[in-house]
Design an enzyme around this catalytic site. Structure first.
Site, short mmCIF file in Angstrom:
data_model
loop_
_atom_site.label_atom_id
_atom_site.label_comp_id
_atom_site.label_asym_id
_atom_site.label_seq_id
_atom_site.Cartn_x
_atom_site.Cartn_y
_atom_site.Cartn_z
N ASP A 173 0.85 -1.19 0.00
CA ASP A 173 0.00 0.00 0.00
C ASP A 173 0.88 1.24 0.00
O ASP A 173 1.98 1.23 0.57
CB ASP A 173 -0.90 0.02 1.23
CG ASP A 173 -1.94 -1.10 1.21
OD1 ASP A 173 -2.43 -1.44 0.12
OD2 ASP A 173 -2.25 -1.64 2.29
N ASP A 217 -7.12 -1.37 -4.48
CA ASP A 217 -8.18 -0.99 -3.52
C ASP A 217 -9.08 0.08 -4.11
O ASP A 217 -10.30 0.06 -3.92
CB ASP A 217 -7.56 -0.46 -2.22
CG ASP A 217 -6.75 -1.51 -1.48
OD1 ASP A 217 -7.09 -2.70 -1.60
OD2 ASP A 217 -5.78 -1.14 -0.80
#
Length: 217
Positions: free
Chosen positions: A149, A183
């Site tokens: 991430d 995401d």
């Protein structure tokens, strides 16, 4: 929207997602950040669990390793289910809105599954060092990879006034979660289904309505 356009769209998202993750992994040390704007930063973290870093071992009496394996296997089953859903809506010539939304969800889910399945065997650790792609000393095993991430939007980073009961003097940050392109694709796809629900399922409702009318005749 035909299957060729859907596949090209999915591949494009996967390329952007995986390129961004590989770039971050091979150029950043874990925890390193770069400020792009005061409300947007590139912050490298790794997610071993589900959304927002949750782990199965946090809610079930199992080890972190078993929880990680179960989560990865669940994701694999989920991607097959989403893939079948996508194939089905394209075959039935559903609305373009629905096909775009499911394509986004599928691309995002597949992007994160690639991390979970393969990153553990192609990268070494990022602790205090920049990782190497196809390292001779990988940090994990097949199915035990960590999701990369990097997108961080602390649009509000302040402290609650001291006079406020309960939270006075405490830090308040919005938006705190760190996420990635995959995401974003999943969230966008789900958002389209929620906001444009009637448009997404309009063709299916029309078909069901015409079928009912024909049956009555």
């Amino acid at each position: 929207m035909n299957i060729k356009k859907s596949v090209l769209f999915i591949v494009l998202i996967l390329i952007i997602d995986q390129w961004s993750k590989i770039y971050i992994k091979t150029n950043f040390v874990l925890g390193e950040s770069v400020e792009v704007f005061n409300w947007f930063k590139i912050l490298f973290i790794e997610n071993e669990g589900a959304a927002w870093g949750a782990k199965l071992s946090d809610v079930l009496p199992i080890s972190d390793d078993i929880g990680k394996l179960v989560l990865t296997i669940f994701r694999l089953f989920a991607i097959f289910g989403i893939g079948y859903w996508l194939f089905d809506v394209i075959r039935k010539k559903a609305s373009t809105t629905l096909i775009w939304a499911v394509s986004l969800i599928f691309a995002g889910a597949l992007g994160n599954i690639l991390d979970s399945v393969f990153y553990g065997i192609i990268f070494n650790d990022s602790y205090n060092e920049v990782a190497t792609l196809f390292s001779n000393e990988p940090y994990g095993k097949l199915f035990y990879g960590k999701v990369v991430d990097m997108l961080y939007f602390p649009m509000v980073d302040t402290t609650w006034p001291s006079w406020m009961p309960g939270v006075g003097g405490k830090n308040f940050r919005f938006f705190e979660p760190v996420f990635n392109i995959a995401d974003t694709a999943i969230s966008t796809g789900v958002g389209i289904l929620l906001v444009f629900n009637k448009r997404a399922f309009s063709k299916e409702e029309e078909k069901e309505g015409s079928t009912t009318v024909n049956e009555k005749r």
